[in-house]
Design an enzyme around this catalytic site. Structure first.
Site, mmCIF file in Angstrom:
data_model
loop_
_atom_site.group_PDB
_atom_site.id
_atom_site.type_symbol
_atom_site.label_atom_id
_atom_site.label_comp_id
_atom_site.label_asym_id
_atom_site.label_seq_id
_atom_site.Cartn_x
_atom_site.Cartn_y
_atom_site.Cartn_z
ATOM 1 N N ASP A 123 56.297 34.557 84.660
ATOM 2 C CA ASP A 123 56.075 34.545 86.110
ATOM 3 C C ASP A 123 57.066 33.632 86.821
ATOM 4 O O ASP A 123 57.712 34.031 87.793
ATOM 5 C CB ASP A 123 54.638 34.091 86.439
ATOM 6 C CG ASP A 123 53.592 34.923 85.726
ATOM 7 O OD1 ASP A 123 53.904 36.061 85.379
ATOM 8 O OD2 ASP A 123 52.478 34.425 85.521
ATOM 9 N N GLU A 125 39.678 51.913 87.589
ATOM 10 C CA GLU A 125 40.927 51.149 87.723
ATOM 11 C C GLU A 125 41.301 50.379 86.463
ATOM 12 O O GLU A 125 42.414 49.893 86.339
ATOM 13 C CB GLU A 125 40.836 50.196 88.929
ATOM 14 C CG GLU A 125 39.892 49.006 88.775
ATOM 15 C CD GLU A 125 38.421 49.336 89.048
ATOM 16 O OE1 GLU A 125 38.050 50.520 88.991
ATOM 17 O OE2 GLU A 125 37.650 48.394 89.298
ATOM 18 N N CYS A 185 31.400 50.773 91.492
ATOM 19 C CA CYS A 185 30.473 49.734 91.039
ATOM 20 C C CYS A 185 29.618 49.227 92.208
ATOM 21 O O CYS A 185 28.773 49.962 92.708
ATOM 22 C CB CYS A 185 31.246 48.622 90.338
ATOM 23 S SG CYS A 185 30.188 47.527 89.404
ATOM 24 N N TYR A 186 29.849 48.013 92.698
ATOM 25 C CA TYR A 186 29.076 47.551 93.863
ATOM 26 C C TYR A 186 29.280 48.520 95.036
ATOM 27 O O TYR A 186 28.355 48.810 95.796
ATOM 28 C CB TYR A 186 29.534 46.139 94.253
ATOM 29 C CG TYR A 186 28.840 45.563 95.483
ATOM 30 C CD1 TYR A 186 27.611 44.927 95.374
ATOM 31 C CD2 TYR A 186 29.425 45.663 96.751
ATOM 32 C CE1 TYR A 186 26.973 44.405 96.492
ATOM 33 C CE2 TYR A 186 28.796 45.143 97.874
ATOM 34 C CZ TYR A 186 27.572 44.518 97.737
ATOM 35 O OH TYR A 186 26.945 44.000 98.843
ATOM 36 N N LYS A 202 50.497 40.818 85.860
ATOM 37 C CA LYS A 202 51.499 40.486 84.850
ATOM 38 C C LYS A 202 52.413 41.671 84.511
ATOM 39 O O LYS A 202 53.621 41.522 84.404
ATOM 40 C CB LYS A 202 50.768 39.992 83.596
ATOM 41 C CG LYS A 202 51.650 39.456 82.531
ATOM 42 C CD LYS A 202 52.218 38.090 82.850
ATOM 43 C CE LYS A 202 51.243 36.993 82.524
ATOM 44 N NZ LYS A 202 51.711 35.679 82.974
ATOM 45 N N GLY A 240 31.780 44.035 93.165
ATOM 46 C CA GLY A 240 31.540 42.680 93.665
ATOM 47 C C GLY A 240 30.404 42.025 92.908
ATOM 48 O O GLY A 240 29.638 42.704 92.221
ATOM 49 N N HIS A 283 34.370 51.687 86.203
ATOM 50 C CA HIS A 283 35.618 51.211 86.824
ATOM 51 C C HIS A 283 36.803 52.101 86.442
ATOM 52 O O HIS A 283 37.385 51.903 85.365
ATOM 53 C CB HIS A 283 35.890 49.768 86.393
ATOM 54 C CG HIS A 283 34.934 48.795 86.993
ATOM 55 N ND1 HIS A 283 35.180 48.141 88.181
ATOM 56 C CD2 HIS A 283 33.714 48.388 86.594
ATOM 57 C CE1 HIS A 283 34.154 47.374 88.477
ATOM 58 N NE2 HIS A 283 33.244 47.490 87.533
#
Ligand code: XMP
Length: 599
Positions: free
Chosen positions: A224, A169, A80-81, A370, A53, A167
């Site tokens: 999209d 992810e 992280c945060y 995406k 965050g 991170h």
């Protein structure tokens, strides 16, 4: 709702939803909650992940968690945060780090543990932080360290609570998925989630949302909106679907024609192309600020759509509007509660939010990224050419034509001196570009200068210098390499507004780049390649274009693409022949700290 689930608590990090999505990739159902959600909503969850965050834990208004959440006996992973919040909540300590870290770092695993099981002792990880955990909470031990951050990873194996400053992810953390998989194992969660479930559920949801009405889709022709049309067509049949393609005059060369051809062939809907070039240019020609441009464009899309509905005598009550919004559009526009605004995507202006709240707008892809949209598109039988088309932002070339009234906003001399000092001995010379562009650092928006590097083309060296300068000099969020001219003596800011002439110049430059990428068979190696026009004079001649070629998976993070120098030379030669172009720069920045687009 599936029983086996992992909950991600969203503290406003740019990657909160990406964590949930990675967990889904690993076959586990995952959902997002806000820090304010009551603790009883977590009961039954197999694991909890606290996201990153933009705040510092010691700020008074920073989002926190109830301590009880850590006492439920459910395994927790803080990222992280979230890692800092674990330290803060459990009476460790968090401080402003001496060195900020954005980008790649080397993590040393210093103690064997379940979270890093099966990993080599040294790992490449991705960092984006200013604060750092300076004291461990009781019962925790350090499990990983980097050069600049001693407590990069910590764990309490008995309580199954872990924290990582990096991170896992994002794809740049090489073994990130393995770490998340290990957390799923620690959580003892069953892996039963799939894209087929998603599609089935979506079709039922669309049928319910639309009911007896028909659907009007704003179709750009990109992946999209085309995947949206494909799902709608599967759920409702093509007769209930009408698409408007608004040509605002900021599209790429021949785009409207190509969109018509492709959508007619697919047969998902009836299509109307609206020529709104004049309206858009009149409204935008005086605007310099990129956010103001974005908001104006988003609003105009709706005005143009309403005018057309009236012209066609369509009763708005009988139509539901549909957009192909994907998750990054929402997060970057700060439409999740704690996120910082990076930029307002054209499909996230105020009026759109009102339409969503009234139930007049549906967005079947709003939770996807995406690459997930592409997977879904493949499942729905879309041709590869559409699936792998480079993304193009709704506001198009209007944002890529950077504008200025010719006045420098702030002095750059001091920054230039600092850059020069840091470049000593590298073989590169640096100049600060006298204009700013948007970036994202540590989950927050930045609006800062780029440094222009001249010297020998060596992508690895340029990448290292770019990371160093953006990490160490506050006023810089990008670095570009000067392909032409090779020696830069002066750069001056000049006045440059959004005019037909400048848009058309950029459109031609963009077409050249695209043609060369295709001709040299690197189009599909590159994820996206914005071409940008800068209102500057280089060595006394105007203007400059930037080639921003990147590699990415889902646009939340990206690496600059290391283009074959021969191909780059060919492209630069052709660009330099365009009347009005006197310099070609190549962006050598990752995301973060820069965004993919320049604006
Ligand atoms: P940034 O520049 O934030 O871009 O790194 C991430 C991705 O989003 C695209 N983009 C947009 N797409 N409407 C869109 O549909 C927009 O307003 C918009 N702005 C950026 C960008 O091209 C990249 O792929």
């Amino acid at each position: 709702m599936p029983q086996e689930r992992i909950i991600v608590v969203d503290f406003g990090g740019q990657y909160a939803n990406l964590i949930a999505r990675r967990i889904r990739d690993l076959g586990v159902y995952s959902e997002i909650k806000l820090p304010e959600s009551p603790v009883n909503e977590y009961k039954g969850a197999k694991g909890i992940i606290l996201s990153g965050g933009p705040n510092s834990v010691y700020e008074g208004n920073a989002p926190k968690i109830e301590k009880k959440l850590l006492e439920l006996g459910i395994p927790v992973l803080g990222i992280c945060y979230g890692h800092q919040l674990l330290a803060y909540s459990l009476k460790g300590n968090v401080e402003r780090g001496e060195k900020k870290e954005y980008g790649i770092a080397e993590l040393d695993i210093v103690r064997e543990n379940e979270l890093f099981k099966g990993l080599d002792k040294r790992q490449i990880v991705w960092m984006s932080h200013g604060d750092t955990v300076s004291k461990l909470p009781e019962g925790f031990e350090i499990i990983g360290s980097t050069k600049n951050c001693k407590i990069s990873a910590m764990g309490n194996s008995e309580k199954k609570i872990y924290g990582v400053q990096f991170h896992p992810e994002v794809v740049h953390t090489k073994k990130g998925m393995k770490i998340l998989e290990n957390f799923i194992k620690i959580s003892q969660c069953k892996r039963t989630w799939s894209m087929d479930n998603f599609l089935e559920g979506k079709i039922e949801e669309i049928k319910k949302q639309v009911g007896v009405k028909k659907v009007l889709v704003l179709a750009s022709g990109g992946v999209d909106s085309t995947v949206c049309l494909a799902i709608l067509s599967k759920a409702l049949g093509p007769d209930k679907i009408l698409a408007f393609h608004v040509d605002h005059g900021f599209m790429r060369k021949n785009e409207a024609k190509e969109v018509r051809k492709a959508l007619d062939k697919l047969g998902y809907c009836k299509l109307q192309i609206i020529d709104a070039k004049k309206e858009f240019m009149e409204a935008l020609c005086g605007i310099i600020n990129p956010e103001d441009k974005r908001i104006m464009i988003g609003e105009l899309f709706l005005i143009v759509k309403d005018k057309k509905l009236k012209m066609l005598n369509m009763n708005p009550e009988e139509w539901v509007l549909c957009q192909g919004t994907i998750y990054p559009d929402t997060i970057e526009s700060a439409r999740t509660k704690h996120a910082d605004k990076i930029k307002t995507h054209h499909n996230r202006v105020e009026q759109i939010i009102e339409l969503i709240e009234k139930g007049h707008l549906i967005e079947p892809l709003e939770m996807l990224y995406k690459d997930e949209v592409r997977k879904l598109g493949k499942k729905l039988g879309l041709p590869e050419k559409i699936l792998w088309k480079h993304p193009f932002p709704g506001p198009g070339l209007a944002i890529r034509v950077l504008c200025s009234n010719g006045e420098l906003e702030e002095a750059i001399l001091k920054t230039e001196k600092l850059a020069e000092k840091k470049l000593k001995g590298t073989g590169y010379k640096g100049k600060i570009l006298p204009l700013k562009s948007v970036g994202v650092q540590g989950d927050s928006r930045t609006y800062r200068h780029a440094v222009l590097l001249s010297g020998k083309l060596d992508w690895e060296k340029l990448g290292q210098i770019s990371t160093k300068l953006t990490n160490e000099i506050f006023n810089i969020n990008r670095a570009v390499y000067s392909v032409e001219p090779q020696k830069v003596d002066s750069i001056e800011l000049i006045e440059g507004k959004l005019t037909e002439e400048r848009v058309s110049l950029l459109r031609n430059a963009d077409a050249i780049v695209r043609e060369e990428l295709e001709k040299n068979k690197i189009y599909y190696e590159i994820w996206q390649c914005p071409v940008v026009l800068l209102p500057v004079k280089v060595n006394g001649k105007k203007e400059a274009v930037v080639i921003r070629a990147i590699e990415s998976t889902e646009a939340m993070t990206a690496n600059f693409y290391r283009m074959n120098p021969k191909i780059l030379d060919k492209i630069a030669n052709r660009l330099m022949k365009l009347k009005g172009i006197s310099a070609v720069f190549y962006d050598v920045t990752n995301k973060p700290p820069a965004t993919i687009e320049w604006e």
